[in-house]
Enzyme design. Structure first.
Site, PDB file in Angstrom:
ATOM      1  N   MET A  34       0.849  -1.189   0.000  1.00  0.00           N
ATOM      2  CA  MET A  34       0.000   0.000   0.000  1.00  0.00           C
ATOM      3  C   MET A  34       0.890   1.247   0.000  1.00  0.00           C
ATOM      4  O   MET A  34       0.468   2.329   0.415  1.00  0.00           O
ATOM      5  CB  MET A  34      -0.947  -0.011   1.202  1.00  0.00           C
ATOM      6  CG  MET A  34      -1.887  -1.210   1.171  1.00  0.00           C
ATOM      7  SD  MET A  34      -3.444  -0.962   2.036  1.00  0.00           S
ATOM      8  CE  MET A  34      -2.893  -0.662   3.680  1.00  0.00           C
ATOM      9  N   ALA A  36       4.081   3.871   0.967  1.00  0.00           N
ATOM     10  CA  ALA A  36       4.771   4.307   2.199  1.00  0.00           C
ATOM     11  C   ALA A  36       5.857   3.272   2.516  1.00  0.00           C
ATOM     12  O   ALA A  36       5.931   2.726   3.625  1.00  0.00           O
ATOM     13  CB  ALA A  36       3.798   4.482   3.360  1.00  0.00           C
ATOM     14  N   HIS A  41       9.480  -3.603   3.217  1.00  0.00           N
ATOM     15  CA  HIS A  41       9.045  -3.816   1.823  1.00  0.00           C
ATOM     16  C   HIS A  41      10.271  -4.073   0.923  1.00  0.00           C
ATOM     17  O   HIS A  41      10.231  -4.932   0.048  1.00  0.00           O
ATOM     18  CB  HIS A  41       8.332  -2.570   1.281  1.00  0.00           C
ATOM     19  CG  HIS A  41       7.069  -2.217   2.003  1.00  0.00           C
ATOM     20  ND1 HIS A  41       6.920  -1.064   2.730  1.00  0.00           N
ATOM     21  CD2 HIS A  41       5.879  -2.863   2.089  1.00  0.00           C
ATOM     22  CE1 HIS A  41       5.698  -1.004   3.229  1.00  0.00           C
ATOM     23  NE2 HIS A  41       5.042  -2.085   2.866  1.00  0.00           N
ATOM     24  N   GLN A  65     -10.242  -2.502   2.487  1.00  0.00           N
ATOM     25  CA  GLN A  65      -9.760  -3.159   3.701  1.00  0.00           C
ATOM     26  C   GLN A  65      -9.715  -2.208   4.897  1.00  0.00           C
ATOM     27  O   GLN A  65      -9.105  -2.518   5.914  1.00  0.00           O
ATOM     28  CB  GLN A  65      -8.411  -3.847   3.458  1.00  0.00           C
ATOM     29  CG  GLN A  65      -7.249  -2.922   3.176  1.00  0.00           C
ATOM     30  CD  GLN A  65      -6.013  -3.695   2.762  1.00  0.00           C
ATOM     31  OE1 GLN A  65      -5.900  -4.174   1.636  1.00  0.00           O
ATOM     32  NE2 GLN A  65      -5.052  -3.845   3.673  1.00  0.00           N
ATOM     33  N   GLU A 152       5.919 -11.650   7.104  1.00  0.00           N
ATOM     34  CA  GLU A 152       5.308 -12.377   8.232  1.00  0.00           C
ATOM     35  C   GLU A 152       4.798 -11.426   9.303  1.00  0.00           C
ATOM     36  O   GLU A 152       4.081 -11.831  10.199  1.00  0.00           O
ATOM     37  CB  GLU A 152       6.333 -13.333   8.859  1.00  0.00           C
ATOM     38  CG  GLU A 152       6.565 -14.568   8.043  1.00  0.00           C
ATOM     39  CD  GLU A 152       7.484 -15.554   8.751  1.00  0.00           C
ATOM     40  OE1 GLU A 152       8.183 -15.150   9.710  1.00  0.00           O
ATOM     41  OE2 GLU A 152       7.512 -16.719   8.328  1.00  0.00           O
ATOM     42  N   ASP A 154       2.503  -9.377   8.998  1.00  0.00           N
ATOM     43  CA  ASP A 154       1.051  -9.557   8.909  1.00  0.00           C
ATOM     44  C   ASP A 154       0.784 -11.053   8.771  1.00  0.00           C
ATOM     45  O   ASP A 154       0.421 -11.544   7.705  1.00  0.00           O
ATOM     46  CB  ASP A 154       0.504  -8.776   7.700  1.00  0.00           C
ATOM     47  CG  ASP A 154       0.738  -7.295   7.861  1.00  0.00           C
ATOM     48  OD1 ASP A 154       0.146  -6.700   8.765  1.00  0.00           O
ATOM     49  OD2 ASP A 154       1.546  -6.735   7.100  1.00  0.00           O
ATOM     50  N   GLN A 157      -2.666 -12.342   7.776  1.00  0.00           N
ATOM     51  CA  GLN A 157      -2.879 -12.027   6.351  1.00  0.00           C
ATOM     52  C   GLN A 157      -2.191 -13.080   5.474  1.00  0.00           C
ATOM     53  O   GLN A 157      -2.760 -13.562   4.489  1.00  0.00           O
ATOM     54  CB  GLN A 157      -2.330 -10.633   6.049  1.00  0.00           C
ATOM     55  CG  GLN A 157      -2.249 -10.301   4.566  1.00  0.00           C
ATOM     56  CD  GLN A 157      -1.864  -8.858   4.319  1.00  0.00           C
ATOM     57  OE1 GLN A 157      -2.702  -7.982   4.384  1.00  0.00           O
ATOM     58  NE2 GLN A 157      -0.601  -8.608   4.018  1.00  0.00           N
ATOM     59  N   VAL A 180      11.016  -7.604   9.382  1.00  0.00           N
ATOM     60  CA  VAL A 180      12.197  -6.750   9.577  1.00  0.00           C
ATOM     61  C   VAL A 180      11.914  -5.849  10.774  1.00  0.00           C
ATOM     62  O   VAL A 180      10.839  -5.250  10.868  1.00  0.00           O
ATOM     63  CB  VAL A 180      12.486  -5.910   8.310  1.00  0.00           C
ATOM     64  CG1 VAL A 180      13.705  -5.018   8.514  1.00  0.00           C
ATOM     65  CG2 VAL A 180      12.689  -6.827   7.101  1.00  0.00           C
ATOM     66  N   LEU A 188       8.960  -3.155  11.638  1.00  0.00           N
ATOM     67  CA  LEU A 188       8.762  -2.007  10.743  1.00  0.00           C
ATOM     68  C   LEU A 188       7.340  -2.040  10.192  1.00  0.00           C
ATOM     69  O   LEU A 188       6.823  -3.092   9.836  1.00  0.00           O
ATOM     70  CB  LEU A 188       9.761  -2.041   9.591  1.00  0.00           C
ATOM     71  CG  LEU A 188      11.244  -1.971   9.948  1.00  0.00           C
ATOM     72  CD1 LEU A 188      12.077  -1.676   8.690  1.00  0.00           C
ATOM     73  CD2 LEU A 188      11.539  -0.927  11.015  1.00  0.00           C
TER      74      LEU A 188
END
Ligand code: PAF
Length: 283
Positions: A34, A36, A41, A65, A152, A154, A157, A180, A188
């Site tokens: 998403m 940012a 990421h 969501q 991981e 999330d 999810q 991370v 993060l």
């Protein structure tokens, strides 16, 4: 400085680009986000690049969501900053559709993963996983990804997406990648941007609480009792509310007792100032 990757905003443009790669026999690695973007990421991007010849990153803040009282409009957005990071990371293509391209007028279909999406996060955020499952299904079909990478961080999810891909026979390999963390243990997250300096100092207590609960369970404690004690300490450290702190089966996320023999996961979500933080670790 590396050139920014091309930014495509429609499904036909995306399909034209990926068709050329397919013809050349190149595999596609995909990192849905998403935006940012942070180091979490970018570590997914590095793993996607290592796993495939081509790498696509999507930047789409998915309205489906977010609940009506959630942070959809406040969610951090920084497309030019994200594109600079993706250029440096060597991404081939950024896919940043508008809401109308993703959900044209009349779009009515959604993907519901049942019980797995209704517990934990799903209980605190009704409809959240239906929104996630719907957009991830669309993104996997739109990109035709061979492999898609998810953090991981999330964890629920990730389990929801694994279930959904298996149930719908989507031919994309789903890879979960380690969370991370900052040096003090805070996972993060784009939502860490909501924390004040004082809240940022308190925030690693969530990771510590999960570690304490996991440690107690490993030493033979009852999972519910261990989680209740860890939740109390989390509140004492400055968090305002604990949505859940639970030890669950690592795959089904079903509740476990002391005798449970399969792999277990400790998961938590708690509110600190204007932020709601989530985290999890293996037990
Ligand atoms: O994890 C996220 O950032 C989002 O839930 C995802 C997978 C990109 C779907 O919108």
């Amino acid at each position: 400085m590396s050139a920014a990757p091309p930014v495509l905003r429609t499904v036909p443009d995306l399909r034209t680009a990926t068709a050329q790669w397919r013809e050349a026999g190149e595999r596609i690695g995909f990192v849905p986000t998403m935006g940012a973007l942070h180091e979490g990421h970018l570590s997914l991007v590095r793993q996607a690049r290592a796993a495939s010849e081509r790498c696509i990153v999507s930047l789409f803040v998915n309205p489906r969501q977010f609940g009506p009282r959630e942070d959809f409009s406040a969610y951090p957005r920084d497309e030019s900053g994200d594109l600079a990071k993706l250029a440096a990371a060597g991404v081939d293509l950024a896919y940043a559709p508008g809401v109308e391209a993703m959900y044209p007028d009349g779009a009515a279909t959604s993907v519901d993963v049942g019980a797995l999406g209704a517990m934990l996060e799903g209980e605190s955020r009704p409809g959240f996983f239906t929104g996630v499952a719907t957009v991830v299904t669309k993104l996997l079909l739109q990109t035709g990804a061979d492999v898609a990478l998810f953090g991981e961080k999330d964890y629920q999810q990730l389990q929801v997406i694994r279930r959904m891909v298996a149930d719908l026979d989507i031919p994309t390999r789903i890879v979960g990648c380690e969370t991370v963390r900052d040096a003090d243990g805070l996972a993060l997250s784009s939502r860490n941007a909501y924390l004040s300096a004082e809240e940022r100092r308190i925030a690693p207590a969530l990771h510590r609480a999960l570690q304490e609960a996991a440690e107690a369970v490993r030493a033979g404690a009852d999972p519910d009792a261990a989680c209740a004690r860890a939740a109390e300490r989390l509140l004492a450290s400055g968090f305002q509310a604990v949505d859940y702190l639970a030890i669950r089966d690592a795959e089904t996320l079903a509740p476990v007792d002391r005798e449970h023999e399969g792999a277990k996961r400790a998961l938590g979500a708690a509110k600190l100032g204007g932020a709601r933080l989530i985290d999890n670790i293996a037990v």
